[in-house]
Scaffold this motif. Structure first.
Motif, PDB file in Angstrom:
ATOM      1  N   ASN A   9       0.832  -1.206   0.000  1.00 23.13           N
ATOM      2  CA  ASN A   9       0.000   0.000   0.000  1.00 23.13           C
ATOM      3  C   ASN A   9       0.862   1.249   0.000  1.00 23.13           C
ATOM      4  N   GLU A  10       0.498   2.197  -0.858  1.00 22.68           N
ATOM      5  CA  GLU A  10       1.280   3.427  -0.971  1.00 22.68           C
ATOM      6  C   GLU A  10       0.371   4.625  -1.103  1.00 22.68           C
ATOM      7  N   LEU A  11       0.875   5.757  -0.624  1.00 25.10           N
ATOM      8  CA  LEU A  11       0.172   7.032  -0.797  1.00 25.10           C
ATOM      9  C   LEU A  11       1.173   8.058  -1.312  1.00 25.10           C
ATOM     10  N   ASP A  12       0.794   8.743  -2.389  1.00 20.34           N
ATOM     11  CA  ASP A  12       1.600   9.860  -2.896  1.00 20.34           C
ATOM     12  C   ASP A  12       0.673  11.054  -2.913  1.00 20.34           C
ATOM     13  N   ASP A  13       0.775  11.914  -1.943  1.00 22.17           N
ATOM     14  CA  ASP A  13      -0.199  13.004  -1.884  1.00 22.17           C
ATOM     15  C   ASP A  13       0.415  14.174  -1.131  1.00 22.17           C
ATOM     16  N   ALA A  14       0.310  15.333  -1.721  1.00 23.05           N
ATOM     17  CA  ALA A  14       0.893  16.528  -1.102  1.00 23.05           C
ATOM     18  C   ALA A  14       0.207  16.884   0.209  1.00 23.05           C
ATOM     19  N   PHE A  31      -6.311   2.925   6.447  1.00 19.67           N
ATOM     20  CA  PHE A  31      -6.224   2.943   4.989  1.00 19.67           C
ATOM     21  C   PHE A  31      -5.031   2.149   4.474  1.00 19.67           C
ATOM     22  N   LEU A  32      -3.878   2.296   5.185  1.00 19.99           N
ATOM     23  CA  LEU A  32      -2.675   1.595   4.740  1.00 19.99           C
ATOM     24  C   LEU A  32      -2.472   0.273   5.480  1.00 19.99           C
ATOM     25  N   ASN A  33      -3.380  -0.041   6.415  1.00 21.46           N
ATOM     26  CA  ASN A  33      -3.272  -1.286   7.178  1.00 21.46           C
ATOM     27  C   ASN A  33      -1.939  -1.344   7.927  1.00 21.46           C
ATOM     28  N   ILE A  34      -1.632  -0.292   8.642  1.00 18.47           N
ATOM     29  CA  ILE A  34      -0.367  -0.197   9.367  1.00 18.47           C
ATOM     30  C   ILE A  34      -0.464  -1.033  10.642  1.00 18.47           C
TER      31      ILE A  34
END
Lengths: 115, 226
Positions: A9-14, A31-34
């Protein structure tokens, strides 16, 4: 923009630029299942410091997902029945008919049997 | 490469053994393959693992060694029908070894991680999975220089394992170990990614130290590990 990773899972967001590691851990946990207590890597290096460090736009933050073992997983287990849980309640779903086509002897068409 | 080892011939190791042996046989890269596992095939393994019905009750390492020896006579294939322990690892994992570690416990991963750190030339590929996801880690050391991080460097569950090496357990304890739910397709994906990492290292193109995968979403993510 900052990049946040956990497993696949990845997020690229300013929107995460300027947020602290602690805030990201809390807000992205679901959301990322941390996993709880996941180790933090910052730009591929072990992060040493407090989690009130803010993320820069060029930073890459990873919450390290544990190595797999024995098939235990937070993923839903509804796909296969568990042999280890004898008291697991039956799902509340009506049984679906199973259609079995048999070949008739006289070639007059198939016969559907609902089981 | 002096020696190639597969440790664990269960869901993952059992599926990478044949393609690996085939590749070693045709490429001539390594003529010695050692298979290590202390477990035997039981009826419940048949739904997921690479076993034949006549191998019921047979040690998994021995069963695979027999199969592979018949198909690939140019490789020397040996079996070590016991769980690898601190006592046996020195004789098994030597300099210039390639190890496919396909076990399901962190204690054994730590054992191998610690041992391989002490070597100068080694390639350790560790694969594991849960129900529908998993990961492959690579520890690669050449001429004393670590090209990727040891298995336990960023993984606390390996650095401080709470489980035990099966070699330390009694038969009763082994029999009572809980088995997790696993899916053959997840095992196959882990095996395939482990072989991919091996090929990338052999062709000096390995650029990652760990890869995560998820069979439900179809995603995989290769990450640098320093």
């Amino acid at each position: 923009m900052a990049r946040i990773i956990c497993g696949t899972n990845e997020l690229d967001d300013a929107r995460w630029d300027g947020k602290t590691i602690a805030e990201i851990r809390r807000e992205c946990k679901s959301f990322l299942n941390i996993p709880d207590g996941a180790r933090v890597l910052l730009n591929d290096d072990e992060f040493v410091g407090t989690e009130d460090r803010a993320l820069g736009s060029d930073d890459e933050l990873e919450f390290v997902k544990a190595s797999g073992e024995k098939g235990y997983s937070p993923s839903p287990r509804f796909l296969i029945p568990s042999r280890e849980e004898p008291n697991r309640p039956e799902p509340d779903v009506p049984a679906r008919p199973i259609w079995i086509w048999t070949t008739p002897d006289n070639d007059s068409g198939g016969i559907a049997i609902a089981a | 490469m002096k020696r190639t080892l597969i440790v664990g011939l269960g869901g993952i190791g059992g599926y990478l053994a044949e393609p690996l042996a085939r590749y070693l046989d045709s490429s001539g890269l390594c003529r010695e393959l050692v298979l290590a596992d202390g477990d035997v095939y039981t009826a419940s393994n048949n739904d997921r693992q690479s076993m034949r019905l006549e191998e019921l009750g047979v040690n998994k390492a021995i069963a695979h060694a027999k199969r592979l020896s018949r198909s690939f006579p140019r490789i020397s294939i040996r079996s070590c029908p016991e769980y690898v322990s601190e006592r046996s690892i020195d004789g098994l994992v030597v300099e210039e070894s390639v190890i496919f570690l396909c076990v399901d416990n962190h204690a054994t991963r730590k054992l191998f991680s610690d041992h391989c750190r002490r070597l100068d030339d080694v390639l350790l590929i560790s694969a594991g999975n849960d129900l529908t996801d998993g990961n492959v880690q690579v520890y690669w050391k050449v001429n004393g220089i670590q090209r990727t991080a040891p298995l336990d460097k960023h993984h606390d569950e390996i650095r401080f394992p709470t489980d035990r090496n099966p070699a330390e357990l009694t038969c009763e304890e082994l029999a009572s170990l809980p088995g997790g739910g696993q899916i053959i397709f997840t095992n196959l994906t882990a095996a395939s990614l482990a072989l991919n990492a091996f090929y990338a290292a052999m062709t000096s193109k390995l650029s990652y130290g760990e890869v995560y995968f998820d069979v439900l979403t179809g995603r995989s993510n290769a990450l640098v590990r320093r």
